[in-house]
Design a protein around this motif. Structure first.
Motif, PDB file in Angstrom:
ATOM      1  N   ARG A 145       0.839  -1.206   0.000  1.00  0.00           N
ATOM      2  CA  ARG A 145       0.000   0.000   0.000  1.00  0.00           C
ATOM      3  C   ARG A 145       0.871   1.253   0.000  1.00  0.00           C
ATOM      4  O   ARG A 145       0.573   2.229  -0.707  1.00  0.00           O
ATOM      5  CB  ARG A 145      -0.939   0.002   1.197  1.00  0.00           C
ATOM      6  N   ALA A 146       1.933   1.233   0.794  1.00  0.00           N
ATOM      7  CA  ALA A 146       2.848   2.374   0.836  1.00  0.00           C
ATOM      8  C   ALA A 146       3.531   2.558  -0.518  1.00  0.00           C
ATOM      9  O   ALA A 146       3.667   3.687  -1.019  1.00  0.00           O
ATOM     10  CB  ALA A 146       3.881   2.185   1.942  1.00  0.00           C
ATOM     11  N   GLU A 147       3.949   1.456  -1.116  1.00  0.00           N
ATOM     12  CA  GLU A 147       4.592   1.514  -2.427  1.00  0.00           C
ATOM     13  C   GLU A 147       3.617   2.042  -3.478  1.00  0.00           C
ATOM     14  O   GLU A 147       3.984   2.869  -4.322  1.00  0.00           O
ATOM     15  CB  GLU A 147       5.092   0.126  -2.830  1.00  0.00           C
ATOM     16  N   ASN A 148       2.388   1.601  -3.417  1.00  0.00           N
ATOM     17  CA  ASN A 148       1.356   2.061  -4.342  1.00  0.00           C
ATOM     18  C   ASN A 148       1.144   3.568  -4.202  1.00  0.00           C
ATOM     19  O   ASN A 148       1.058   4.288  -5.205  1.00  0.00           O
ATOM     20  CB  ASN A 148       0.057   1.301  -4.083  1.00  0.00           C
ATOM     21  N   GLU A 149       1.078   4.050  -2.985  1.00  0.00           N
ATOM     22  CA  GLU A 149       0.899   5.480  -2.742  1.00  0.00           C
ATOM     23  C   GLU A 149       2.103   6.267  -3.272  1.00  0.00           C
ATOM     24  O   GLU A 149       1.942   7.317  -3.884  1.00  0.00           O
ATOM     25  CB  GLU A 149       0.706   5.744  -1.246  1.00  0.00           C
ATOM     26  N   TYR A 150       3.299   5.741  -3.072  1.00  0.00           N
ATOM     27  CA  TYR A 150       4.516   6.387  -3.574  1.00  0.00           C
ATOM     28  C   TYR A 150       4.468   6.475  -5.101  1.00  0.00           C
ATOM     29  O   TYR A 150       4.767   7.522  -5.682  1.00  0.00           O
ATOM     30  CB  TYR A 150       5.749   5.605  -3.115  1.00  0.00           C
ATOM     31  N   ILE A 151       4.094   5.395  -5.746  1.00  0.00           N
ATOM     32  CA  ILE A 151       4.041   5.367  -7.215  1.00  0.00           C
ATOM     33  C   ILE A 151       2.990   6.341  -7.735  1.00  0.00           C
ATOM     34  O   ILE A 151       3.222   7.054  -8.711  1.00  0.00           O
ATOM     35  CB  ILE A 151       3.788   3.931  -7.727  1.00  0.00           C
ATOM     36  N   LYS A 152       1.834   6.393  -7.082  1.00  0.00           N
ATOM     37  CA  LYS A 152       0.797   7.343  -7.497  1.00  0.00           C
ATOM     38  C   LYS A 152       1.309   8.776  -7.385  1.00  0.00           C
ATOM     39  O   LYS A 152       1.061   9.604  -8.271  1.00  0.00           O
ATOM     40  CB  LYS A 152      -0.453   7.181  -6.630  1.00  0.00           C
ATOM     41  N   THR A 153       2.018   9.069  -6.306  1.00  0.00           N
ATOM     42  CA  THR A 153       2.573  10.403  -6.104  1.00  0.00           C
ATOM     43  C   THR A 153       3.614  10.713  -7.169  1.00  0.00           C
ATOM     44  O   THR A 153       3.647  11.821  -7.720  1.00  0.00           O
ATOM     45  CB  THR A 153       3.204  10.511  -4.703  1.00  0.00           C
ATOM     46  N   GLU A 154       4.451   9.741  -7.475  1.00  0.00           N
ATOM     47  CA  GLU A 154       5.480   9.910  -8.500  1.00  0.00           C
ATOM     48  C   GLU A 154       4.858  10.173  -9.870  1.00  0.00           C
ATOM     49  O   GLU A 154       5.302  11.050 -10.610  1.00  0.00           O
ATOM     50  CB  GLU A 154       6.350   8.651  -8.540  1.00  0.00           C
ATOM     51  N   ILE A 155       3.825   9.437 -10.212  1.00  0.00           N
ATOM     52  CA  ILE A 155       3.134   9.623 -11.488  1.00  0.00           C
ATOM     53  C   ILE A 155       2.511  11.013 -11.560  1.00  0.00           C
ATOM     54  O   ILE A 155       2.604  11.699 -12.586  1.00  0.00           O
ATOM     55  CB  ILE A 155       2.081   8.518 -11.710  1.00  0.00           C
ATOM     56  N   ALA A 156       1.885  11.433 -10.470  1.00  0.00           N
ATOM     57  CA  ALA A 156       1.263  12.758 -10.447  1.00  0.00           C
ATOM     58  C   ALA A 156       2.320  13.845 -10.647  1.00  0.00           C
ATOM     59  O   ALA A 156       2.091  14.818 -11.383  1.00  0.00           O
ATOM     60  CB  ALA A 156       0.517  12.968  -9.140  1.00  0.00           C
ATOM     61  N   ALA A 157       3.481  13.682 -10.020  1.00  0.00           N
ATOM     62  CA  ALA A 157       4.564  14.658 -10.177  1.00  0.00           C
ATOM     63  C   ALA A 157       5.054  14.690 -11.612  1.00  0.00           C
ATOM     64  O   ALA A 157       5.291  15.769 -12.181  1.00  0.00           O
ATOM     65  CB  ALA A 157       5.713  14.332  -9.224  1.00  0.00           C
ATOM     66  N   LYS A 158       5.206  13.531 -12.227  1.00  0.00           N
ATOM     67  CA  LYS A 158       5.661  13.469 -13.621  1.00  0.00           C
ATOM     68  C   LYS A 158       4.643  14.112 -14.557  1.00  0.00           C
ATOM     69  O   LYS A 158       5.018  14.769 -15.525  1.00  0.00           O
ATOM     70  CB  LYS A 158       5.943  12.022 -14.033  1.00  0.00           C
ATOM     71  N   LYS A 159       3.358  13.945 -14.263  1.00  0.00           N
ATOM     72  CA  LYS A 159       2.318  14.574 -15.081  1.00  0.00           C
ATOM     73  C   LYS A 159       2.392  16.094 -14.961  1.00  0.00           C
ATOM     74  O   LYS A 159       2.240  16.809 -15.957  1.00  0.00           O
ATOM     75  CB  LYS A 159       0.929  14.090 -14.659  1.00  0.00           C
ATOM     76  N   ARG A 160       2.628  16.583 -13.729  1.00  0.00           N
ATOM     77  CA  ARG A 160       2.752  18.032 -13.533  1.00  0.00           C
ATOM     78  C   ARG A 160       3.955  18.579 -14.300  1.00  0.00           C
ATOM     79  O   ARG A 160       3.876  19.633 -14.929  1.00  0.00           O
ATOM     80  CB  ARG A 160       2.871  18.385 -12.052  1.00  0.00           C
TER      81      ARG A 160
END
Length: 66
Positions: free
Chosen positions: A22-37
């Motif tokens: 779950r922590a890894e999933n949250e990290y990946i979601k955050t990383e993807i959002a940053a890359k989109k920005r």
């Protein structure tokens, strides 16, 4: 983020893995959002530079005509 209740039917190692995943999933979601920005910011900058180049080109054309 919703916190789900971890079932007591899971073994301790399964609970640990679930928490880790779950922590890894949250990290990946955050990383993807940053890359989109970042990508959006780059697109906006490219569009701004393109518009600036077009304005400069038009200004040069006007000078050549006059």
């Amino acid at each position: 983020m919703k916190k789900s209740i971890i079932s007591s039917e899971l073994t301790p190692s399964e609970k640990e893995e679930l928490i880790r995943l779950r922590a890894e999933n949250e990290y990946i979601k955050t990383e993807i959002a940053a890359k989109k920005r970042i990508a959006l910011r780059q697109e906006k900058e490219a569009a701004r530079l393109k518009a600036k180049k077009q304005r400069l080109s038009k200004n040069l054309e006007k000078r050549d005509i006059n």
